[in-house]
Design a protein around this motif. Structure first.
Motif, PDB file in Angstrom:
ATOM      1  N   GLY A  20     -22.587 -88.047 -19.252  1.00  0.00           N
ATOM      2  CA  GLY A  20     -22.672 -87.917 -20.700  1.00  0.00           C
ATOM      3  C   GLY A  20     -22.932 -86.488 -21.133  1.00  0.00           C
ATOM      4  O   GLY A  20     -22.352 -86.006 -22.117  1.00  0.00           O
ATOM      5  N   ALA A  21     -23.810 -85.773 -20.390  1.00  0.00           N
ATOM      6  CA  ALA A  21     -24.107 -84.385 -20.743  1.00  0.00           C
ATOM      7  C   ALA A  21     -22.866 -83.512 -20.603  1.00  0.00           C
ATOM      8  O   ALA A  21     -22.599 -82.647 -21.443  1.00  0.00           O
ATOM      9  CB  ALA A  21     -25.233 -83.858 -19.860  1.00  0.00           C
ATOM     10  N   VAL A  22     -22.095 -83.732 -19.544  1.00  0.00           N
ATOM     11  CA  VAL A  22     -20.857 -82.964 -19.369  1.00  0.00           C
ATOM     12  C   VAL A  22     -19.882 -83.246 -20.510  1.00  0.00           C
ATOM     13  O   VAL A  22     -19.270 -82.324 -21.067  1.00  0.00           O
ATOM     14  CB  VAL A  22     -20.210 -83.300 -18.012  1.00  0.00           C
ATOM     15  N   ALA A  23     -19.752 -84.511 -20.881  1.00  0.00           N
ATOM     16  CA  ALA A  23     -18.831 -84.862 -21.968  1.00  0.00           C
ATOM     17  C   ALA A  23     -19.248 -84.193 -23.275  1.00  0.00           C
ATOM     18  O   ALA A  23     -18.414 -83.639 -24.004  1.00  0.00           O
ATOM     19  CB  ALA A  23     -18.776 -86.380 -22.138  1.00  0.00           C
ATOM     20  N   VAL A  24     -20.557 -84.200 -23.577  1.00  0.00           N
ATOM     21  CA  VAL A  24     -21.042 -83.593 -24.821  1.00  0.00           C
ATOM     22  C   VAL A  24     -20.859 -82.081 -24.775  1.00  0.00           C
ATOM     23  O   VAL A  24     -20.400 -81.457 -25.741  1.00  0.00           O
ATOM     24  CB  VAL A  24     -22.511 -83.962 -25.056  1.00  0.00           C
ATOM     25  N   GLY A  25     -21.217 -81.453 -23.639  1.00  0.00           N
ATOM     26  CA  GLY A  25     -21.094 -80.004 -23.532  1.00  0.00           C
ATOM     27  C   GLY A  25     -19.667 -79.523 -23.662  1.00  0.00           C
ATOM     28  O   GLY A  25     -19.387 -78.558 -24.385  1.00  0.00           O
ATOM     29  N   VAL A  26     -18.747 -80.192 -22.990  1.00  0.00           N
ATOM     30  CA  VAL A  26     -17.339 -79.769 -23.061  1.00  0.00           C
ATOM     31  C   VAL A  26     -16.771 -80.014 -24.454  1.00  0.00           C
ATOM     32  O   VAL A  26     -15.989 -79.203 -24.967  1.00  0.00           O
ATOM     33  CB  VAL A  26     -16.512 -80.501 -21.982  1.00  0.00           C
ATOM     34  N   SER A  27     -17.152 -81.109 -25.099  1.00  0.00           N
ATOM     35  CA  SER A  27     -16.655 -81.346 -26.465  1.00  0.00           C
ATOM     36  C   SER A  27     -17.187 -80.297 -27.428  1.00  0.00           C
ATOM     37  O   SER A  27     -16.474 -79.867 -28.342  1.00  0.00           O
ATOM     38  CB  SER A  27     -17.043 -82.756 -26.928  1.00  0.00           C
ATOM     39  N   LEU A  28     -18.442 -79.846 -27.220  1.00  0.00           N
ATOM     40  CA  LEU A  28     -18.976 -78.774 -28.065  1.00  0.00           C
ATOM     41  C   LEU A  28     -18.224 -77.476 -27.820  1.00  0.00           C
ATOM     42  O   LEU A  28     -17.923 -76.729 -28.761  1.00  0.00           O
ATOM     43  CB  LEU A  28     -20.467 -78.590 -27.782  1.00  0.00           C
ATOM     44  N   LEU A  29     -17.906 -77.204 -26.567  1.00  0.00           N
ATOM     45  CA  LEU A  29     -17.117 -76.012 -26.249  1.00  0.00           C
ATOM     46  C   LEU A  29     -15.749 -76.068 -26.922  1.00  0.00           C
ATOM     47  O   LEU A  29     -15.289 -75.097 -27.516  1.00  0.00           O
ATOM     48  CB  LEU A  29     -16.955 -75.903 -24.729  1.00  0.00           C
ATOM     49  N   ALA A  30     -15.089 -77.222 -26.851  1.00  0.00           N
ATOM     50  CA  ALA A  30     -13.765 -77.355 -27.455  1.00  0.00           C
ATOM     51  C   ALA A  30     -13.830 -77.292 -28.976  1.00  0.00           C
ATOM     52  O   ALA A  30     -12.874 -76.859 -29.630  1.00  0.00           O
ATOM     53  CB  ALA A  30     -13.118 -78.664 -27.013  1.00  0.00           C
ATOM     54  N   ALA A  31     -14.960 -77.727 -29.558  1.00  0.00           N
ATOM     55  CA  ALA A  31     -15.102 -77.698 -31.022  1.00  0.00           C
ATOM     56  C   ALA A  31     -15.402 -76.303 -31.544  1.00  0.00           C
ATOM     57  O   ALA A  31     -15.187 -76.032 -32.725  1.00  0.00           O
ATOM     58  CB  ALA A  31     -16.205 -78.664 -31.462  1.00  0.00           C
ATOM     59  N   VAL A 122      -5.613 -81.809 -34.892  1.00  0.00           N
ATOM     60  CA  VAL A 122      -6.237 -80.930 -33.913  1.00  0.00           C
ATOM     61  C   VAL A 122      -7.725 -81.222 -33.756  1.00  0.00           C
ATOM     62  O   VAL A 122      -8.328 -80.886 -32.724  1.00  0.00           O
ATOM     63  CB  VAL A 122      -6.008 -79.453 -34.314  1.00  0.00           C
ATOM     64  N   ASP A 123      -8.339 -81.860 -34.756  1.00  0.00           N
ATOM     65  CA  ASP A 123      -9.779 -82.104 -34.711  1.00  0.00           C
ATOM     66  C   ASP A 123     -10.184 -83.134 -33.658  1.00  0.00           C
ATOM     67  O   ASP A 123     -11.369 -83.238 -33.326  1.00  0.00           O
ATOM     68  CB  ASP A 123     -10.282 -82.565 -36.087  1.00  0.00           C
ATOM     69  N   VAL A 124      -9.233 -83.907 -33.151  1.00  0.00           N
ATOM     70  CA  VAL A 124      -9.586 -84.896 -32.126  1.00  0.00           C
ATOM     71  C   VAL A 124      -9.621 -84.272 -30.738  1.00  0.00           C
ATOM     72  O   VAL A 124     -10.098 -84.913 -29.788  1.00  0.00           O
ATOM     73  CB  VAL A 124      -8.605 -86.087 -32.140  1.00  0.00           C
ATOM     74  N   ILE A 125      -9.149 -83.033 -30.603  1.00  0.00           N
ATOM     75  CA  ILE A 125      -9.095 -82.395 -29.283  1.00  0.00           C
ATOM     76  C   ILE A 125     -10.475 -82.308 -28.627  1.00  0.00           C
ATOM     77  O   ILE A 125     -10.622 -82.616 -27.440  1.00  0.00           O
ATOM     78  CB  ILE A 125      -8.433 -81.010 -29.385  1.00  0.00           C
ATOM     79  N   PRO A 126     -11.540 -81.890 -29.336  1.00  0.00           N
ATOM     80  CA  PRO A 126     -12.849 -81.827 -28.671  1.00  0.00           C
ATOM     81  C   PRO A 126     -13.297 -83.170 -28.103  1.00  0.00           C
ATOM     82  O   PRO A 126     -13.848 -83.216 -26.992  1.00  0.00           O
ATOM     83  CB  PRO A 126     -13.777 -81.350 -29.797  1.00  0.00           C
ATOM     84  N   THR A 127     -13.062 -84.252 -28.825  1.00  0.00           N
ATOM     85  CA  THR A 127     -13.461 -85.563 -28.319  1.00  0.00           C
ATOM     86  C   THR A 127     -12.671 -85.932 -27.074  1.00  0.00           C
ATOM     87  O   THR A 127     -13.239 -86.382 -26.069  1.00  0.00           O
ATOM     88  CB  THR A 127     -13.260 -86.635 -29.403  1.00  0.00           C
ATOM     89  N   VAL A 128     -11.360 -85.727 -27.118  1.00  0.00           N
ATOM     90  CA  VAL A 128     -10.515 -86.052 -25.968  1.00  0.00           C
ATOM     91  C   VAL A 128     -10.900 -85.193 -24.771  1.00  0.00           C
ATOM     92  O   VAL A 128     -10.994 -85.689 -23.634  1.00  0.00           O
ATOM     93  CB  VAL A 128      -9.032 -85.863 -26.327  1.00  0.00           C
ATOM     94  N   ALA A 129     -11.154 -83.912 -24.992  1.00  0.00           N
ATOM     95  CA  ALA A 129     -11.538 -83.016 -23.898  1.00  0.00           C
ATOM     96  C   ALA A 129     -12.868 -83.452 -23.295  1.00  0.00           C
ATOM     97  O   ALA A 129     -13.042 -83.431 -22.064  1.00  0.00           O
ATOM     98  CB  ALA A 129     -11.625 -81.581 -24.408  1.00  0.00           C
ATOM     99  N   GLY A 130     -13.808 -83.839 -24.145  1.00  0.00           N
ATOM    100  CA  GLY A 130     -15.100 -84.280 -23.635  1.00  0.00           C
ATOM    101  C   GLY A 130     -14.995 -85.542 -22.796  1.00  0.00           C
ATOM    102  O   GLY A 130     -15.611 -85.660 -21.731  1.00  0.00           O
ATOM    103  N   VAL A 131     -14.205 -86.507 -23.251  1.00  0.00           N
ATOM    104  CA  VAL A 131     -14.027 -87.753 -22.499  1.00  0.00           C
ATOM    105  C   VAL A 131     -13.344 -87.475 -21.164  1.00  0.00           C
ATOM    106  O   VAL A 131     -13.737 -88.024 -20.119  1.00  0.00           O
ATOM    107  CB  VAL A 131     -13.229 -88.772 -23.330  1.00  0.00           C
ATOM    108  N   ALA A 132     -12.331 -86.613 -21.178  1.00  0.00           N
ATOM    109  CA  ALA A 132     -11.639 -86.283 -19.936  1.00  0.00           C
ATOM    110  C   ALA A 132     -12.585 -85.609 -18.944  1.00  0.00           C
ATOM    111  O   ALA A 132     -12.594 -85.936 -17.747  1.00  0.00           O
ATOM    112  CB  ALA A 132     -10.441 -85.382 -20.227  1.00  0.00           C
ATOM    113  N   ALA A 133     -13.389 -84.672 -19.433  1.00  0.00           N
ATOM    114  CA  ALA A 133     -14.346 -83.999 -18.550  1.00  0.00           C
ATOM    115  C   ALA A 133     -15.382 -84.991 -18.020  1.00  0.00           C
ATOM    116  O   ALA A 133     -15.781 -84.929 -16.854  1.00  0.00           O
ATOM    117  CB  ALA A 133     -15.035 -82.867 -19.302  1.00  0.00           C
ATOM    118  N   GLY A 134     -15.812 -85.911 -18.886  1.00  0.00           N
ATOM    119  CA  GLY A 134     -16.759 -86.930 -18.438  1.00  0.00           C
ATOM    120  C   GLY A 134     -16.176 -87.820 -17.362  1.00  0.00           C
ATOM    121  O   GLY A 134     -16.859 -88.181 -16.395  1.00  0.00           O
ATOM    122  N   ALA A 135     -14.909 -88.185 -17.498  1.00  0.00           N
ATOM    123  CA  ALA A 135     -14.255 -89.033 -16.491  1.00  0.00           C
ATOM    124  C   ALA A 135     -14.174 -88.322 -15.146  1.00  0.00           C
ATOM    125  O   ALA A 135     -14.432 -88.921 -14.089  1.00  0.00           O
ATOM    126  CB  ALA A 135     -12.863 -89.424 -16.977  1.00  0.00           C
TER     127      ALA A 135
END
Length: 564
Positions: A20-31, A122-135
């Motif tokens: 979960g932390a990785v998913a949140v961190g990567v989504s913040l980076l992408a945002a 384009v605003d959905v990219i951070p969420t998708v990136a975070g989920v992918a990183a979490g997976a």
């Protein structure tokens, strides 16, 4: 991917938290390079604020005050942590379950992001990136935690150094057999003591084993990814850029400067609210989970609706107009009797009435529906803005560009109205319309369409519950009744007669006034102090208690003190 080698619950939970932390961190980076509202945690918080009933919002403001948004974000993160633990536990049983949980997280995040007023694909990219990183993190952590250790090719978990001796008739674990190759003269009944260590702990076919070294290095790596990506995401945000732009903004001199504040406007009593509220102490009540970062170079204000000539202004256009200074006290409709959500400042801005006249307001219009950069809307009575009071499109507060949290680069300031119907921060659009055609954010949630400020007074000294020494005691506070003005303040002790307070000066009817009673001879015991104000029209503050909903609280502020 189902495993018969289940991990212990604590290990699965830890894997879920790091995932979960990785998913949140990567989504913040992408945002970071997109915008704050594209960060799914913020989007979920904004959606929660929008969907929450008015009573719950009122409770949050009463209970947590200006900390309501950090509390909400902390609650969202706590819920996410619990759900991340569940993802880890289910993934330890079957990776597909964990991936399904992450996908569900992503769906909620995408839905929340797309509810934002200015959302785009384009605003959905951070969420998708975070989920992918979490997976990816989930798969890697599970593999590392369950892999065999380099110094132990077998999956057994050892318990100390005790090795049970094999007895005749014992059957070796399948892993310890060496196929059909046995020393000559031996057979199943001639088994030697096992050399593979003690037996594993079993529950049916499941084996609870964990590669602690692999788990530890994986967790540390995941935490590093989460931390670095989160910090990088904050660095990529526009916060520093907007702050730099604010610091570099040169404000023109006012065409209509305010009169100097009278020397007697501030009684300078220690503990009494000062006449001018510094920006850092000015109350903040709004629906923005994260303060909008509006670049002044990109800001525009569009005025349309029931007008003859739609207008679009840049900040440069607005600063070229004649600017006016005005001392105005603002207050929030959620302020309880005696509450802190009021503040007084000197504002600089262009007269909103002049901008509307340039646009040509059509007959029949009676409301201004203003919209902030984060999509919040406000309905302001048109007649109030046009009646001659200093209703401003403000660009400065107390001699400086507006603080970002108070609306930079431009906000509305309308004397005499509660903020929910007048004080739009980060304003980007004003639609001239009618109350019977459009509704604003709070009016759709049960609040009144029009919110004139009610006469209020507050005791600052002594504080409720204070212990004071016997003898001469100062009672002091502030009172307000914008756009009418305060004409008198009275104090009553223990239900006795009302006594007049001494009033400080007030530069206009749009500001509060300090007051003081400095001749109370306090005697030992518990005492109740009440205050009431009378506005300049002769109407006294009502003693009838009413809640803040739907158009502001009423009643007399009362404190109880102990003299000892």
């Amino acid at each position: 991917m189902r495993s018969d080698n289940r991990l212990p619950g604590w290990a699965a939970a830890l894997i879920g938290l790091v995932t979960g932390a990785v998913a949140v961190g990567v989504s913040l980076l992408a945002a970071g390079p997109v915008k704050a509202s594209a960060f799914p945690v913020v989007a979920v918080g904004d959606a929660a604020v929008d969907l929450a009933p008015a009573g719950l919002k009122d409770f949050a403001i009463r209970t947590f005050g200006e900390n309501d948004k950090p509390v909400l974000l902390a609650g969202i993160l706590a819920v996410m942590a619990v759900l991340a633990v569940a993802v880890g536990i289910f993934a330890a049983r079957d990776l597909r379950y964990g991936l399904a949980g992450l996908a569900a997280f992503g769906a909620v995040g995408v839905a929340a992001v797309l509810t934002r007023p200015d959302a785009g694909p384009v605003d959905v990219i951070p969420t998708v990136a975070g989920v992918a990183a979490g997976a990816i993190a989930l798969r890697v952590l599970l593999r590392r935690a369950s892999a065999a250790r380099p110094d132990d090719a077998r999956p057994e978990t050892r318990f100390g150094d005790a090795r049970p001796e094999a007895r005749p008739g014992d059957v070796l674990p399948e892993e310890a057999r060496s196929g059909d190759a046995r020393p000559e003269g031996t057979g199943p009944d001639d088994a030697r003591p096992a050399e593979t260590g003690p037996p594993v702990m079993r529950a049916g076919r499941d084996r609870y084993a964990v590669n602690r070294r692999g788990l530890l290095t994986g967790v540390l790596g995941g935490a590093a990814v989460a931390g670095v990506s989160g910090l990088a995401g904050r660095a990529l945000s526009s916060r520093s850029e907007v702050s730099a732009a604010r610091a570099g903004l040169v404000l023109p001199r006012p065409a209509v400067p305010a009169e100097p504040i009278p020397a007697g406007a501030d009684l300078r009593i220690r503990g009494l609210t000062p006449f001018v509220t510094p920006g850092r102490d000015f109350y903040r009540v709004d629906t923005a989970i994260v303060v909008p970062q509006v670049d002044p170079r990109d800001w525009t204000l569009r005025i349309g609706g029931m007008v003859d000539r739609p207008v679009e202004l840049t900040l440069a256009d607005l600063l070229k107009r004649p600017l006016v200074e005005a001392d105005v006290t603002l207050c929030c409709v959620s302020n309880p009797v005696g509450g802190p959500y009021a503040g007084n400042a000197r504002w600089l801005g262009a007269r909103l009435a002049d901008v509307l006249r340039d646009a040509g307001v059509r007959s029949g219009a009676d409301m201004l529906l203003s919209t902030s950069a984060d999509g919040w809307t406000c309905g302001t009575p048109l007649d109030v803005v046009l009646d001659g009071r200093e209703a401003l499109l403000a660009v400065a507060m107390n001699g400086e560009a507006l603080p970002v949290e108070h609306g930079f680069p431009v906000r509305q300031v309308v004397p005499g109205l509660y903020g929910y119907v007048s004080a739009t921060k980060w304003v980007t659009e004003i639609k001239v319309t009618r109350f019977d055609r459009d509704t604003a954010y709070w009016t759709t949630r049960g609040w009144a369409e029009k919110g004139p400020v009610k006469t209020q007074s507050r005791i600052d000294l002594p504080r409720d519950g204070a212990r004071v020494p016997p003898g001469r005691t100062v009672i002091a506070g502030v009172a307000w009744a914008q756009h009418r003005g305060v004409d008198a303040v009275e104090v009553r002790i223990d239900g006795g007669p009302w006594r007049r307070a001494r009033l400080a000066e007030a530069p206009t009817a749009d500001t509060w006034r300090q007051w003081v009673v400095d001749d109370w001879d306090a005697v030992r015991g518990r005492h109740t102090i009440e205050v009431r104000a009378t506005d300049a029209t002769g109407h006294p503050q009502t003693a009838r208690r009413a809640p803040v909903t739907p158009d502001g609280a009423t009643g007399l502020h009362t404190v109880t003190v102990t003299v000892a």
